[in-house]
Design a protein around this motif. Sequence first.
Motif, PDB file in Angstrom:
ATOM      1  N   LEU A 221     -29.016  14.370  72.043  1.00  0.00           N
ATOM      2  CA  LEU A 221     -27.955  13.714  71.274  1.00  0.00           C
ATOM      3  C   LEU A 221     -26.621  13.724  72.021  1.00  0.00           C
ATOM      4  O   LEU A 221     -25.826  12.776  71.896  1.00  0.00           O
ATOM      5  N   ALA A 222     -26.363  14.772  72.786  1.00  0.00           N
ATOM      6  CA  ALA A 222     -25.073  14.879  73.470  1.00  0.00           C
ATOM      7  C   ALA A 222     -24.855  13.751  74.454  1.00  0.00           C
ATOM      8  O   ALA A 222     -23.714  13.330  74.689  1.00  0.00           O
ATOM      9  N   THR A 223     -25.920  13.213  75.042  1.00  0.00           N
ATOM     10  CA  THR A 223     -25.768  12.103  75.969  1.00  0.00           C
ATOM     11  C   THR A 223     -25.449  10.798  75.247  1.00  0.00           C
ATOM     12  O   THR A 223     -25.056   9.822  75.890  1.00  0.00           O
ATOM     13  N   ARG A 224     -25.613  10.787  73.927  1.00  0.00           N
ATOM     14  CA  ARG A 224     -25.391   9.563  73.152  1.00  0.00           C
ATOM     15  C   ARG A 224     -24.121   9.613  72.305  1.00  0.00           C
ATOM     16  O   ARG A 224     -23.416   8.607  72.197  1.00  0.00           O
ATOM     17  N   ILE A 225     -23.820  10.749  71.726  1.00  0.00           N
ATOM     18  CA  ILE A 225     -22.631  10.834  70.872  1.00  0.00           C
ATOM     19  C   ILE A 225     -21.603  11.816  71.411  1.00  0.00           C
ATOM     20  O   ILE A 225     -20.506  11.915  70.864  1.00  0.00           O
ATOM     21  N   GLY A 226     -21.952  12.549  72.476  1.00  0.00           N
ATOM     22  CA  GLY A 226     -21.018  13.498  73.057  1.00  0.00           C
ATOM     23  C   GLY A 226     -21.313  14.923  72.625  1.00  0.00           C
ATOM     24  O   GLY A 226     -21.863  15.163  71.550  1.00  0.00           O
TER      25      GLY A 226
ATOM     26  N   PRO B  37     -19.281  16.365  68.995  1.00  0.00           N
ATOM     27  CA  PRO B  37     -19.906  16.131  67.690  1.00  0.00           C
ATOM     28  C   PRO B  37     -21.229  16.866  67.528  1.00  0.00           C
ATOM     29  O   PRO B  37     -21.564  17.315  66.420  1.00  0.00           O
ATOM     30  N   THR B  38     -21.982  17.004  68.612  1.00  0.00           N
ATOM     31  CA  THR B  38     -23.254  17.725  68.541  1.00  0.00           C
ATOM     32  C   THR B  38     -23.015  19.200  68.235  1.00  0.00           C
ATOM     33  O   THR B  38     -23.742  19.807  67.436  1.00  0.00           O
TER      34      THR B  38
ATOM     35  N   GLY C  72     -22.116  19.471  64.635  1.00  0.00           N
ATOM     36  CA  GLY C  72     -23.301  19.331  63.807  1.00  0.00           C
ATOM     37  C   GLY C  72     -24.132  20.602  63.760  1.00  0.00           C
ATOM     38  O   GLY C  72     -24.644  20.994  62.703  1.00  0.00           O
TER      39      GLY C  72
ATOM     40  N   SER D  74     -25.070  23.031  73.060  1.00  0.00           N
ATOM     41  CA  SER D  74     -23.851  22.232  72.963  1.00  0.00           C
ATOM     42  C   SER D  74     -22.639  22.995  73.480  1.00  0.00           C
ATOM     43  O   SER D  74     -21.709  22.388  74.030  1.00  0.00           O
TER      44      SER D  74
ATOM     45  N   THR E 124     -13.589  17.797  67.951  1.00  0.00           N
ATOM     46  CA  THR E 124     -14.104  16.426  67.945  1.00  0.00           C
ATOM     47  C   THR E 124     -12.994  15.389  67.833  1.00  0.00           C
ATOM     48  O   THR E 124     -13.188  14.228  68.220  1.00  0.00           O
TER      49      THR E 124
END
Length: 495
Positions: free
Chosen positions: A347-352, A355-356, A359, A398, A478
């Motif tokens: 997920l970190a490669t897609r939303i950073g 935010p991960t 979450g 993360s 974030t």
Amino acid sequence: MRARLAMRGMRSTRDSRPSAAEQHTSWSGRLARRVAVLMLVNVMVDTVIGAPLLVLPDMLDHFGTDQAAWLNASAMLAGAMWAPLLGRSADLYGTRRVLVTTLLMCCAGALVCLVAPNIWVFITGRLLQGAAVAAMFLTVALVRQLCAPGIAMTAVGVVTSGSAILGAVSPFFFAALAEEFGFRSVFVVSAVLAAVAAACVRRLIPESPTRAGGRLDIAGAVLLGGGLAAVLSYVSLGSQYGWFAAGPLALLIGGGAVLARWAVPARRIPEPVIDIRNVSRPLALTLLVVVLSTGAYQSTLQLLSLIADVAPADGLGYGLPAQGTLGPLFAAPSVGIMAGGALAGWLATRIGPAPTLAGGVAIGTVATIGMYLSISHFYAALVFAGLLGFAAGAIVTSGFNMATSVAPVASQGVVTGLVQVMLAVGSVLMNMVGTAVLTSTTVVVGGEETNSATGVHTCIAIAAVAFVAAMLAATILTRLRQPLTVLHNKEPPGL
């Protein structure tokens, strides 16, 4: 002349950034093998930190001592001491070289523990084994240096959490091994794994092309590591021997004085082991989130054994049926850690990574509250224990990804070492708080003191508060406009 030397030092740092041709840009068989080797390193780390706890009673009997705290915490405390020195060394001399050296130190430490004739020689071996704590963050630094931004975060997630799946079976393996061959067999396994991991890293992992300019501040590293180890020793031993006892208090005062002695020159010298003057706001917030959330989930997960050791029929207000339930209860967090770490990296490669990380903290908060409500219901406890493990995997992955994304490429060793120190600090501090709470709230049942429901509920409530505080810090993180340097492949201005 000075200007030319300064420019030469700057070029040595900037030109050392890996080119696109030197980095893995997609998943391949070669990358999978390298990730598997780095996972093996972290499996070895688990045997150093966790496996001796399974044979702790046997070790106490063998050495004729009740110093469980020293046998238990010495490796983790030594890891805090080793981390600054090894992290900076990795940036200067090469991450693979330092990782191989670290693994050989772990092997030597295991062999010392294997043949130790008394407790003090044994503790010396554990102090050498403590270098294993550095091995974990060095694997992260290698991944970030050898992989392109698009896949680095996912690979970090796999490397940091993949070994957790063995947590479901390793207790049974080491228990059976110790039953058959004695507690020393645990250290035989650790020594063999360390030697095999060192050989595999030397053979299959290329040296990182990143080098930082400058020199190694050995005196500063010794002061910082020694001060941290002394203060954490006070935290670890104070609950057992008394917060104002002479020994623990001497550790606290001495450790504080050593840290002060390190901090003053570190603000003046040009190349300290950790440049506290240039710690950026995103990195500071990341470290704060890591220390709070790590302490919260570690203290809650360690309550599982206490809860499972009490039967509901005892009437204490908590407890779980033991027959046939302990295996799944302890396996659930391990499975969750692996799933959470791998998913967080993806997920970190897609939303950073920010935010991960937020979450993961949010999930940990929910899971902790769920544990508060389910300490007498097995299936609910199983679900929330797995969810807490999921949060732990996501937070660790993360945390590393976020810290390394806001730091220069040539400082990856130092930055990952900082994250590792925060992991240790959070665990020790929250465990200390939990021990103090449980000790002060015991009740007498059948003539024996035991932990009360009030103590257990209070420990979980404290962990929930720590998670909420971490959530606030993660929310601020974030909202910062700091560019995601790891995604855009840009060099940030400082730590």
